[in-house]
Design a protein around this motif. Structure first.
Motif, PDB file in Angstrom:
ATOM      1  N   GLN A  60       0.821  -1.222   0.000  1.00  0.00           N
ATOM      2  CA  GLN A  60       0.000   0.000   0.000  1.00  0.00           C
ATOM      3  C   GLN A  60       0.853   1.269   0.000  1.00  0.00           C
ATOM      4  O   GLN A  60       0.475   2.284  -0.590  1.00  0.00           O
ATOM      5  CB  GLN A  60      -0.906   0.007   1.229  1.00  0.00           C
ATOM      6  CG  GLN A  60      -1.921  -1.136   1.251  1.00  0.00           C
ATOM      7  CD  GLN A  60      -2.754  -1.125   2.498  1.00  0.00           C
ATOM      8  OE1 GLN A  60      -3.270  -0.072   2.898  1.00  0.00           O
ATOM      9  NE2 GLN A  60      -2.899  -2.288   3.130  1.00  0.00           N
ATOM     10  N   LEU A  63       1.998   2.449  -3.554  1.00  0.00           N
ATOM     11  CA  LEU A  63       0.915   3.022  -4.361  1.00  0.00           C
ATOM     12  C   LEU A  63       0.500   4.389  -3.830  1.00  0.00           C
ATOM     13  O   LEU A  63       0.203   5.307  -4.606  1.00  0.00           O
ATOM     14  CB  LEU A  63      -0.271   2.076  -4.395  1.00  0.00           C
ATOM     15  CG  LEU A  63      -0.075   0.778  -5.186  1.00  0.00           C
ATOM     16  CD1 LEU A  63      -1.374  -0.019  -5.225  1.00  0.00           C
ATOM     17  CD2 LEU A  63       0.404   1.064  -6.593  1.00  0.00           C
ATOM     18  N   LEU A  91      -5.085   0.943  -8.962  1.00  0.00           N
ATOM     19  CA  LEU A  91      -5.924   0.002  -8.228  1.00  0.00           C
ATOM     20  C   LEU A  91      -7.381   0.291  -8.559  1.00  0.00           C
ATOM     21  O   LEU A  91      -7.878   1.380  -8.291  1.00  0.00           O
ATOM     22  CB  LEU A  91      -5.675   0.144  -6.727  1.00  0.00           C
ATOM     23  CG  LEU A  91      -6.417  -0.843  -5.821  1.00  0.00           C
ATOM     24  CD1 LEU A  91      -5.975  -2.279  -6.106  1.00  0.00           C
ATOM     25  CD2 LEU A  91      -6.179  -0.491  -4.341  1.00  0.00           C
ATOM     26  N   GLU A  92      -8.036  -0.677  -9.163  1.00  0.00           N
ATOM     27  CA  GLU A  92      -9.419  -0.497  -9.609  1.00  0.00           C
ATOM     28  C   GLU A  92     -10.172  -1.805  -9.409  1.00  0.00           C
ATOM     29  O   GLU A  92      -9.738  -2.855  -9.867  1.00  0.00           O
ATOM     30  CB  GLU A  92      -9.446  -0.077 -11.080  1.00  0.00           C
ATOM     31  CG  GLU A  92     -10.736  -0.295 -11.828  1.00  0.00           C
ATOM     32  CD  GLU A  92     -11.904   0.532 -11.343  1.00  0.00           C
ATOM     33  OE1 GLU A  92     -11.668   1.546 -10.649  1.00  0.00           O
ATOM     34  OE2 GLU A  92     -13.050   0.170 -11.636  1.00  0.00           O
ATOM     35  N   ASP A  94     -10.426  -3.712  -6.915  1.00  0.00           N
ATOM     36  CA  ASP A  94      -9.570  -4.679  -6.229  1.00  0.00           C
ATOM     37  C   ASP A  94      -8.684  -5.463  -7.183  1.00  0.00           C
ATOM     38  O   ASP A  94      -8.358  -6.634  -6.966  1.00  0.00           O
ATOM     39  CB  ASP A  94     -10.420  -5.644  -5.383  1.00  0.00           C
ATOM     40  CG  ASP A  94     -11.216  -4.911  -4.311  1.00  0.00           C
ATOM     41  OD1 ASP A  94     -10.767  -3.821  -3.895  1.00  0.00           O
ATOM     42  OD2 ASP A  94     -12.272  -5.413  -3.909  1.00  0.00           O
ATOM     43  N   ARG A  95      -8.278  -4.795  -8.241  1.00  0.00           N
ATOM     44  CA  ARG A  95      -7.322  -5.352  -9.194  1.00  0.00           C
ATOM     45  C   ARG A  95      -6.280  -4.285  -9.496  1.00  0.00           C
ATOM     46  O   ARG A  95      -6.574  -3.090  -9.474  1.00  0.00           O
ATOM     47  CB  ARG A  95      -8.021  -5.783 -10.498  1.00  0.00           C
ATOM     48  CG  ARG A  95      -8.999  -6.943 -10.333  1.00  0.00           C
ATOM     49  CD  ARG A  95      -9.799  -7.145 -11.618  1.00  0.00           C
ATOM     50  NE  ARG A  95     -10.726  -8.254 -11.524  1.00  0.00           N
ATOM     51  CZ  ARG A  95     -11.942  -8.197 -10.982  1.00  0.00           C
ATOM     52  NH1 ARG A  95     -12.380  -7.051 -10.478  1.00  0.00           N
ATOM     53  NH2 ARG A  95     -12.708  -9.279 -10.963  1.00  0.00           N
ATOM     54  N   LEU A  96      -5.098  -4.742  -9.796  1.00  0.00           N
ATOM     55  CA  LEU A  96      -4.024  -3.802 -10.085  1.00  0.00           C
ATOM     56  C   LEU A  96      -3.741  -3.815 -11.582  1.00  0.00           C
ATOM     57  O   LEU A  96      -3.546  -4.878 -12.176  1.00  0.00           O
ATOM     58  CB  LEU A  96      -2.766  -4.205  -9.308  1.00  0.00           C
ATOM     59  CG  LEU A  96      -1.720  -3.106  -9.050  1.00  0.00           C
ATOM     60  CD1 LEU A  96      -2.317  -1.948  -8.265  1.00  0.00           C
ATOM     61  CD2 LEU A  96      -0.521  -3.702  -8.293  1.00  0.00           C
TER      62      LEU A  96
END
Length: 631
Positions: A60, A63, A91-92, A94-96
């Motif tokens: 985290q 990012l 991060l969108e 819950d995917r990177l």
């Protein structure tokens, strides 16, 4: 600037996992790009974090630091019109995603995710990221704002520029996303990359960028991660490239320890019209896209691109033998096919000692050599008239003797006088009639002699003369096979010079090249040429330049003039260029009737004026719109 845009590829000094430090380097390059009047600058993949941050992307803190540094950059470029394309991790849902952020005036205009993630050998992208290849018609929130997100984004200035963005491996895929972007109107493509260095890989990479620009009929700008990336297992060289329609026009020096910015001026107007003029581009499938309108862009104050004054002539001297061999082979095999099909064993050529008939004779002789045919079956006919000088006639005779062809002479002066008498023309009146009687007499002799010999009349007129209509209708305008019809005057000189490698004719060719271009139809004065073609219709180097840009992509006359002044620099002033450009336009339009019924001949370069090949035009089209545009 007539459709020219300045683009840039930037490679910043990278500190892995230190977004703020990277942001400072990025800002310095953005400022440099703005000062250089760059419209769009692209940076390497995952610009802010460094590509090799690996599993730190799953942390985290990294990012958060990245997003903070991105906001810092945005706040510092609110007054910057240059479009900036940066690489970020997003991060969108819950995917990177590995993304490109398109930024202007401190605002993010769109986010494009990477479609193809390499996951073999030294690459493990699927460990951290997921593909965004199916994301369309979507938005996402970033830094508190809703931003268009997806692979369906294109960006336009509503003028000549429409661009798309893909990321690294996307270009290496079987079907790169840039294919679809180009099919939907993108004439400018950007790639944020992190391509490591291996022996020979940089050459393949350059070829890939260059060929993709050709396939998409676009400009392609590529920026790859630099030496600041982690060297745990691989080394990155910071390769930057700019290609335009199959040619690499800018490339940096790899392995630089400092920031690098390369720029190039690309002609996007030309690329748009090339798609219409000479490809199956319009048959490409279109997909639904979202087109985002850009703000005002920096304007180029002075074009920095070199414009060649001889667009038909190869620029690299080292390629001369290969290129000339190819031209001669095209001519020779065209003639061989025609003669074999017609079951004709002899070729007749009117030989004057000028450039055009010299090339026609040399190429015909090469065709006979290839086939093992007897050189004596080439019948070269010299037809001296009122303007023929001893210099040109002597060169014609010496060339024929050196090549071992059959030489015949038919003096046309008495024939022409009888024609003057028959049509009641005063021979002291040196008008067009006086000239054309001689031109038609020569063609008539060649045609009749071809019947007698059982031969084929090889035409000598070139592409430049065909464009200007500088020929006598049913005179030198006509032949049985127009061998030079696809070669302009500037290229003819280039090919003839190639034949100087034959020592037996090198001295003759030198003098032919040094002789003023003339039809020699007006009486000579003390055995000197008095009728120089280029003083009447203008310099052929200018007309060939005009022809190329006019036909190749339909350039407006004002742009052709602009480019000519740049290409020829101080050799011709604006008044001179404008004068001869008007002559070109007027002759090109009024002389189409000659092209509408021109004989067969081989296409050699990308431009032909044959009505059966490249150029179909009404013989009575009006030129006024082109003259008005120029004025």
């Amino acid at each position: 600037m007539y459709g020219y845009y300045r683009v840039a590829a930037a490679v910043n000094k990278t500190t892995v996992a230190n977004p703020q430090k990277n942001a400072e380097e990025i800002l310095s390059l953005i400022q440099e790009a703005q000062e250089k009047e760059v419209s769009v600058v692209v940076f390497p993949e995952l610009t802010l974090t460094g590509y090799t941050a690996s599993d730190l992307f799953l942390n985290q803190t990294l990012l958060a630091a990245q997003n903070g540094s991105l906001e810092y950059i945005l706040n510092n470029i609110k007054s910057v019109d240059t479009i900036v394309i940066l690489g970020i991790a997003l991060l969108e849902a819950d995917r990177l995603y590995n993304c490109a952020a398109v930024i202007q005036n401190g605002e993010i205009l769109g986010l494009i995710p990477k479609s193809y993630l390499p996951n073999n050998k030294e690459f493990y992208e699927k460990r951290q990221f997921v593909s965004g290849r199916d994301i369309v018609r979507t938005t996402t929130e970033l830094l508190g704002k809703e931003v268009p997100f997806g692979v369906d984004l294109l960006f336009t200035d509503k003028k000549e520029m429409t661009f798309g963005v893909e990321i690294c491996e996307d270009l290496w895929a079987v079907t790169p996303p840039s294919n679809h972007m180009a099919s939907n109107g993108a004439n400018l493509l950007f790639n944020l990359s992190a391509s490591n260095e291996l022996i020979g890989k940089h050459e393949y990479r350059e070829e890939l960028v260059r060929t993709q620009s050709a396939r998409c009929m676009a400009a392609y700008v590529y920026a790859s991660a630099g030496v600041g990336e982690s060297t745990t297992d691989t080394v990155y060289g910071g390769h930057a490239l700019i290609a335009e329609y199959g040619a690499t026009i800018a490339e940096n020096e790899r392995f630089s320890l400092e920031n690098s910015l390369i720029t190039a001026d690309v002609d996007l107007e030309r690329l748009r019209w090339l798609r219409i003029n000479e490809s199956s581009y319009s048959d490409g499938r279109r997909k639904k896209t979202r087109v985002i309108t850009l703000g005002a862009l920096p304007q180029i104050s002075e074009l920095q691109k070199e414009i060649t004054p001889a667009p038909f002539v190869p620029s690299a001297y080292a390629d001369k033998k290969e290129r000339c061999d190819e031209i001669v082979h095209i001519q020779a095999h065209g003639l061989i096919k025609r003669m074999r099909h017609a079951r004709i064993e002899k070729a007749l050529i009117g030989i004057s000692g000028g450039l055009d008939s010299t090339l026609a004779l040399l190429s015909t002789h090469r065709a006979f050599e290839m086939m093992g045919w007897e050189s004596r079956n080439i019948v070269a006919v010299t037809m001296p008239g009122f303007g023929t000088t001893s210099r040109t006639k002597s060169n014609a005779v010496k060339l024929c003797e050196a090549l071992g062809v059959t030489l015949k002479e038919v003096d046309i002066t008495e024939i022409s006088r009888k024609e003057f008498e028959a049509i009641e023309h005063d021979p002291e009146e040196l008008s067009v009639t006086y000239e054309n009687v001689q031109a038609r007499a020569r063609t008539s002799i060649l045609m009749n002699m071809a019947n007698k010999e059982g031969g084929l009349v090889v035409g000598t007129g070139d592409l430049s003369e065909i464009a200007l209509g500088w020929s006598t209708y049913n005179g030198d305008h006509m032949s049985m096979y127009a061998l030079n019809s696809g070669i302009p005057k500037t290229l003819i000189k280039y090919v003839i010079e190639y034949y100087k490698s034959n020592e037996a004719i090198a001295e003759i060719i030198d003098d032919i090249l040094d002789t003023p271009i003339s039809p020699e139809l007006l009486p000579h004065r003390d055995d000197e040429i008095v009728q120089e073609t280029e003083s009447i219709v203008g310099p052929y180097e200018l007309h060939d330049f005009f022809l190329y840009h006019f036909i190749k992509y339909g350039a407006k006359p004002s742009k052709i003039r602009f480019l000519a002044l740049k290409a020829f620099d101080i050799k011709y002033d604006e008044e001179t260029v404008t004068k001869w450009l008007k002559v070109f336009l007027k002759r090109f339009f009024t002389q189409q009737f000659k092209r509408s019924c021109m004989p067969d001949g081989p296409k050699v370069g990308t431009i032909s004026l044959s009505p059966r090949a490249d150029w179909k035009m009404p013989s009575d089209a009006d030129m006024q719109a082109w003259i008005d545009e120029l004025e």
